[in-house]
Design an enzyme around this catalytic site. Structure first.
Site, PDB file in Angstrom:
ATOM      1  N   HIS A 180       0.727   5.392   5.405  1.00 18.08           N
ATOM      2  CA  HIS A 180       2.067   5.981   5.484  1.00 18.08           C
ATOM      3  C   HIS A 180       2.104   7.348   4.819  1.00 18.08           C
ATOM      4  O   HIS A 180       1.234   7.676   4.019  1.00 18.08           O
ATOM      5  CB  HIS A 180       3.082   5.063   4.789  1.00 18.08           C
ATOM      6  CG  HIS A 180       2.579   4.524   3.485  1.00 18.08           C
ATOM      7  ND1 HIS A 180       2.036   3.264   3.360  1.00 18.08           N
ATOM      8  CD2 HIS A 180       2.483   5.068   2.248  1.00 18.08           C
ATOM      9  CE1 HIS A 180       1.647   3.053   2.110  1.00 18.08           C
ATOM     10  NE2 HIS A 180       1.893   4.134   1.406  1.00 18.08           N
ATOM     11  N   GLN A 248       8.489   5.536   2.650  1.00 14.84           N
ATOM     12  CA  GLN A 248       7.080   5.624   3.070  1.00 14.84           C
ATOM     13  C   GLN A 248       6.995   5.219   4.540  1.00 14.84           C
ATOM     14  O   GLN A 248       7.133   4.043   4.861  1.00 14.84           O
ATOM     15  CB  GLN A 248       6.203   4.690   2.206  1.00 14.84           C
ATOM     16  CG  GLN A 248       6.014   5.198   0.781  1.00 14.84           C
ATOM     17  CD  GLN A 248       5.543   4.120  -0.189  1.00 14.84           C
ATOM     18  OE1 GLN A 248       6.219   3.100  -0.354  1.00 14.84           O
ATOM     19  NE2 GLN A 248       4.415   4.335  -0.848  1.00 14.84           N
ATOM     20  N   ARG A 278     -10.495   6.482  -1.970  1.00 14.92           N
ATOM     21  CA  ARG A 278      -9.953   5.126  -2.041  1.00 14.92           C
ATOM     22  C   ARG A 278      -8.969   4.985  -0.893  1.00 14.92           C
ATOM     23  O   ARG A 278      -7.930   5.640  -0.864  1.00 14.92           O
ATOM     24  CB  ARG A 278      -9.246   4.921  -3.376  1.00 14.92           C
ATOM     25  CG  ARG A 278      -8.464   3.611  -3.494  1.00 14.92           C
ATOM     26  CD  ARG A 278      -7.641   3.643  -4.762  1.00 14.92           C
ATOM     27  NE  ARG A 278      -6.831   2.474  -4.986  1.00 14.92           N
ATOM     28  CZ  ARG A 278      -5.628   2.257  -4.445  1.00 14.92           C
ATOM     29  NH1 ARG A 278      -5.102   3.102  -3.595  1.00 14.92           N
ATOM     30  NH2 ARG A 278      -4.957   1.173  -4.761  1.00 14.92           N
ATOM     31  N   ASP A 280      -6.244   3.685   0.624  1.00 16.78           N
ATOM     32  CA  ASP A 280      -5.082   2.921   0.163  1.00 16.78           C
ATOM     33  C   ASP A 280      -4.496   2.058   1.280  1.00 16.78           C
ATOM     34  O   ASP A 280      -4.279   2.543   2.395  1.00 16.78           O
ATOM     35  CB  ASP A 280      -4.024   3.915  -0.338  1.00 16.78           C
ATOM     36  CG  ASP A 280      -2.788   3.216  -0.860  1.00 16.78           C
ATOM     37  OD1 ASP A 280      -2.878   2.598  -1.926  1.00 16.78           O
ATOM     38  OD2 ASP A 280      -1.736   3.284  -0.185  1.00 16.78           O
ATOM     39  N   GLU A 322      -9.274  -0.287  -0.234  1.00 18.24           N
ATOM     40  CA  GLU A 322      -8.305  -1.044  -1.029  1.00 18.24           C
ATOM     41  C   GLU A 322      -7.683  -2.062  -0.078  1.00 18.24           C
ATOM     42  O   GLU A 322      -6.657  -1.819   0.547  1.00 18.24           O
ATOM     43  CB  GLU A 322      -7.227  -0.139  -1.631  1.00 18.24           C
ATOM     44  CG  GLU A 322      -6.405  -0.868  -2.692  1.00 18.24           C
ATOM     45  CD  GLU A 322      -4.924  -1.058  -2.368  1.00 18.24           C
ATOM     46  OE1 GLU A 322      -4.263  -1.830  -3.082  1.00 18.24           O
ATOM     47  OE2 GLU A 322      -4.412  -0.447  -1.397  1.00 18.24           O
ATOM     48  N   HIS A 391      -3.447  -0.454 -11.728  1.00 17.54           N
ATOM     49  CA  HIS A 391      -2.064   0.016 -11.875  1.00 17.54           C
ATOM     50  C   HIS A 391      -1.064  -0.914 -11.188  1.00 17.54           C
ATOM     51  O   HIS A 391       0.131  -0.780 -11.386  1.00 17.54           O
ATOM     52  CB  HIS A 391      -1.953   1.414 -11.288  1.00 17.54           C
ATOM     53  CG  HIS A 391      -2.143   1.385  -9.793  1.00 17.54           C
ATOM     54  ND1 HIS A 391      -3.349   1.058  -9.211  1.00 17.54           N
ATOM     55  CD2 HIS A 391      -1.274   1.568  -8.780  1.00 17.54           C
ATOM     56  CE1 HIS A 391      -3.200   1.067  -7.903  1.00 17.54           C
ATOM     57  NE2 HIS A 391      -1.959   1.369  -7.599  1.00 17.54           N
ATOM     58  N   ASP A 392      -1.548  -1.812 -10.319  1.00 18.29           N
ATOM     59  CA  ASP A 392      -0.637  -2.682  -9.571  1.00 18.29           C
ATOM     60  C   ASP A 392      -0.356  -3.978 -10.322  1.00 18.29           C
ATOM     61  O   ASP A 392      -1.027  -4.321 -11.287  1.00 18.29           O
ATOM     62  CB  ASP A 392      -1.215  -2.988  -8.186  1.00 18.29           C
ATOM     63  CG  ASP A 392      -0.943  -1.861  -7.197  1.00 18.29           C
ATOM     64  OD1 ASP A 392       0.123  -1.224  -7.314  1.00 18.29           O
ATOM     65  OD2 ASP A 392      -1.791  -1.623  -6.320  1.00 18.29           O
ATOM     66  N   ARG A 516       5.900  -2.250 -12.597  1.00 17.97           N
ATOM     67  CA  ARG A 516       4.466  -1.971 -12.686  1.00 17.97           C
ATOM     68  C   ARG A 516       4.207  -0.845 -13.696  1.00 17.97           C
ATOM     69  O   ARG A 516       3.096  -0.695 -14.192  1.00 17.97           O
ATOM     70  CB  ARG A 516       3.907  -1.585 -11.309  1.00 17.97           C
ATOM     71  CG  ARG A 516       3.847  -2.760 -10.346  1.00 17.97           C
ATOM     72  CD  ARG A 516       3.331  -2.342  -8.986  1.00 17.97           C
ATOM     73  NE  ARG A 516       4.224  -1.382  -8.342  1.00 17.97           N
ATOM     74  CZ  ARG A 516       3.950  -0.743  -7.206  1.00 17.97           C
ATOM     75  NH1 ARG A 516       2.802  -0.947  -6.603  1.00 17.97           N
ATOM     76  NH2 ARG A 516       4.814   0.095  -6.670  1.00 17.97           N
TER      77      ARG A 516
HETATM   78  C1  GLC Z   1      -1.559   0.306  -2.705  1.00 14.96           C
HETATM   79  C2  GLC Z   1      -1.310   0.848  -4.088  1.00 14.96           C
HETATM   80  C3  GLC Z   1       0.081   0.520  -4.515  1.00 14.96           C
HETATM   81  C4  GLC Z   1       1.052   1.096  -3.522  1.00 14.96           C
HETATM   82  C5  GLC Z   1       0.704   0.682  -2.097  1.00 14.96           C
HETATM   83  C6  GLC Z   1       1.429   1.511  -1.095  1.00 14.96           C
HETATM   84  O1  GLC Z   1      -1.517  -1.076  -2.678  1.00 14.96           O
HETATM   85  O2  GLC Z   1      -2.261   0.355  -4.985  1.00 14.96           O
HETATM   86  O3  GLC Z   1       0.345   1.007  -5.801  1.00 14.96           O
HETATM   87  O4  GLC Z   1       2.334   0.662  -3.833  1.00 14.96           O
HETATM   88  O5  GLC Z   1      -0.660   0.833  -1.798  1.00 14.96           O
HETATM   89  O6  GLC Z   1       0.870   2.790  -0.983  1.00 14.96           O
END
Ligand code: GLC
Length: 640
Positions: A180, A248, A278, A280, A322, A391-392, A516
């Site tokens: 997104h 998003q 990474r 995402d 990820e 971070h999540d 978070r």
């Molecule tokens: C990934 C990130 C997370 C974010 C999501 C949407 O999972 O780690 O922090 O909210 O993507 O981009």
């Protein structure tokens, strides 16, 4: 039989025309094109019209090759010769928000010494590209992929920092948010202004009929603050797909223009010295009616095409998926079947992280053994990203059928874990917070720093020395598993000094509703610097730093921890004991962890891969294990 011969031949002619053959760099690119063109064409043709998309992509490739620094081209050559650079035992990862860690890139440059002192060789700077103003999901709502967040620095500064990191032996990872873009991104702006080309960059529906059909099988990611997967937009007069927050907008990856735009974005980041991207939320990029719209085959075909493109242009760049998905799905992100060796080089090991915490809470590792046994061996050219915290939030991804196999009820176990890690459970010192409580089931995910979840915050507040000792041992035992598992261990910023929850996010309007931020504290440099120079004596932070450093130094000299070999996980006979077995040509290794708070007995037979007198690497002593041995609460033993 290779297919697509004509399209490939035409693309080669086009490439040679655009970049020539005279320079060494051009010759390298052409050689790599010859080597990988089939992978590229196969990936593209699975999703797009090859005859129109490939020439478009070759233009992107050529332009970015011509813009690539000689220094990075040299790095490309070196890594082609040493493709396992990221898999080695001496690879140590660190994850940091630039602003929370060092204010900005200038500040970061001054912290490189600190990272080196810790032994870090891989740095992931959390979202750093220009996000939308205000709430932006921690930077995961990107408005401009070609600009840096202005308070952090410029793209030129990024490049300079990358070069500085490289000289210090540190690789740079950045996020590539590809599911997104922010609703303020230029593509979305143009779509709203009525440009049909850009409307087609998104999934927009005139009424609810199709969205409603999709919703039947779509889960919700943020049910509390962003319910549903579609958002009505007045200017578009339609419903836009928004898996995450309403701001998003999911991009339409079935559109080849979107593919080429992202290829160009990847190339630009590579040309600024980024070593790893990474990917995402990669699982979400392909939509199919009647499914959860995650892990679809096209995701892997697209990744293969992007990976091959970047491999031809900039082979020093790797991809990290990820994909927070189950054991049977995550393997595909590291390459299975026809995509073997052609997609991401790394993937997060979410299940391991969940199982470590679950084993601590239940003082039992049977579920861990069963779950880890469901993973296929990882392809030998790839690596897990291994972590205890990120971070999540932590989603308690306990598979119902796996739980059942070991005599647990999945739902009850997830409830227990959320209760345990928020400290609602009476026997728990953990201090997390609920994230996204599901009304129907009562289940929730959990926020909180690793140290607070391990009980360190409660123990410090209690002023009980024994309790703190246990909490620290528990924390270090969990981290030892991260360093011992054999992927890239990822230390979250501040974890080297056991930083605690930070409730100050509540004062910031753009952050307050998303807890978070509780586990994203700003780096405590006073403590960190003192801990690094050994001035903290027996304060918790000082003890943690010393032991983390020792784990890192020990790990770095054990070749058997090279990521190419998978770890076999078994539950010891004593409850709460976990055994990691790594059979490796450089020497077998068996690691024993006691995740319980009482001592346990380990039988000789449980260490079949060891002789009678292995060396325990963390202490350097030879052990006689011929009669079995006792392992202390939260102790770690690394035998070789
Ligand atoms: C990934 C990130 C997370 C974010 C999501 C949407 O999972 O780690 O922090 O909210 O993507 O981009």
């Amino acid at each position: 039989m290779p297919q697509h011969t004509e399209a490939i031949a035409a693309a080669r002619v086009q490439l040679v025309e655009l970049i020539g053959t005279k320079s060494r760099g051009a010759q390298d690119v052409i050689d790599r094109f010859d080597r990988y063109a089939n992978d590229l064409a196969d990936g593209l043709a699975a999703v797009y019209d090859l005859n129109t998309t490939l020439p478009q992509l070759i233009e992107v490739l050529a332009a970015n090759h011509l813009a690539r620094d000689a220094e990075f081209q040299q790095r490309d050559r070196e890594r082609v010769l040493q493709p396992d650079w990221f898999q080695r035992a001496d690879t140590i990862g660190y994850v940091a928000y630039t602003d929370l860690f060092a204010k900005d890139l200038k500040g970061l440059n001054k912290k490189i010494d600190y990272l080196q002192g810790l032994g870090v060789t891989y740095l992931h700077l959390m979202p750093i590209l220009e996000p939308r103003p205000g709430a932006n999901d921690g930077g995961y709502a990107v408005m401009d992929y070609r600009a840096l967040r202005s308070d952090l620095g410029s793209m030129d500064e990024l490049k300079a920092t990358a070069k500085k990191l490289h000289k210090s032996g540190i690789s740079l990872t950045l996020d590539l948010v590809l599911n997104h873009v922010a609703l303020e991104h230029e593509w979305a702006e143009k779509a709203r202004a009525g440009d049909a080309k850009y409307r087609d960059y998104f999934y927009v529906y005139g009424d609810r009929s199709i969205p409603d059909q999709y919703e039947q099988t779509l889960p919700e990611v943020f049910p509390d603050f962003a319910p549903g997967n579609f958002t009505f937009n007045q200017e578009l007069n339609g419903w836009v797909w928004t898996t995450f927050n309403a701001y998003q907008w999911d991009v339409n990856w079935s559109n080849p223009n979107v593919f080429c735009e992202f290829a160009d974005i990847i190339a630009n980041l590579a040309n600024h010295g980024v070593d790893c991207l990474r990917l995402d939320a990669i699982a979400f990029i392909w939509k199919r009616m009647g499914t959860t719209c995650q892990n679809e085959d096209e995701v892997h075909a697209i990744t293969q095409a992007l990976r091959t493109f970047s491999r031809i242009l900039a082979p020093s760049l790797i991809f990290k998926a990820e994909a927070i998905v189950g054991p049977t799905q995550v393997g595909a992100y590291l390459g299975e079947g026809k995509h073997a060796g052609k997609v991401s080089d790394m993937a997060y090991h979410n299940s391991l992280m969940v199982q470590i915490w679950a084993a601590i809470a239940s003082q039992d590792a049977e579920l861990m053994e069963y779950t880890m046994g469901r993973f296929n061996a990882l392809p030998s050219s790839t690596a897990w990203g291994v972590y205890l915290r990120c971070h999540d939030d932590i989603g308690w991804a306990i598979d119902d059928s796996f739980a059942h196999e070991v005599g647990l009820n999945g739902h009850m176990h997830r409830l227990f874990l959320a209760n345990y890690f928020t400290g609602r459970y009476a026997m728990s010192d953990a201090r997390g917070a609920d994230f996204m409580v599901d009304e129907a089931s009562g289940e929730s995910r959990t926020s909180g720093t690793a140290a607070s979840l391990a009980g360190i915050e409660t123990a410090i507040a209690s002023k009980q020395a024994q309790r703190l000792d246990w909490a620290i041992d528990r924390y270090l035992c969990a981290y030892a598993m991260v360093f011992g598992f054999g992927g890239i261990p990822l230390l979250y910023m501040g974890d080297e000094i056991g930083m605690l929850n930070d409730p100050s996010y509540l004062k910031d309007e753009a952050k307050a509703e998303d807890n978070r931020w509780l586990h994203r504290p700003a780096m405590d440099w006073r403590t960190a610097n003192k801990a690094a120079s050994g001035e903290l004596g027996d304060k918790a932070a000082g003890r943690i730093r010393e032991r983390i450093e020792h784990l890192i130094a020990t790990r770095k000299r054990i070749d058997s921890l090279h990521a190419s070999v998978s770890t076999k996980v078994t539950a010891g006979k004593g409850h709460g004991v976990v055994i990691f077995e790594r059979r490796h040509p450089a020497g077998n290794m068996v690691q024993v962890y006691n995740l319980s708070h009482t001592s346990r007995w380990v039988n000789r037979a449980e260490l079949a891969a060891m002789g009678d007198r292995p060396t325990e690497e963390l202490t350097g002593y030879a052990w006689d294990i011929s009669q079995g041995f006792e392992i202390q609460p939260y102790q770690t033993l690394w035998f070789r």
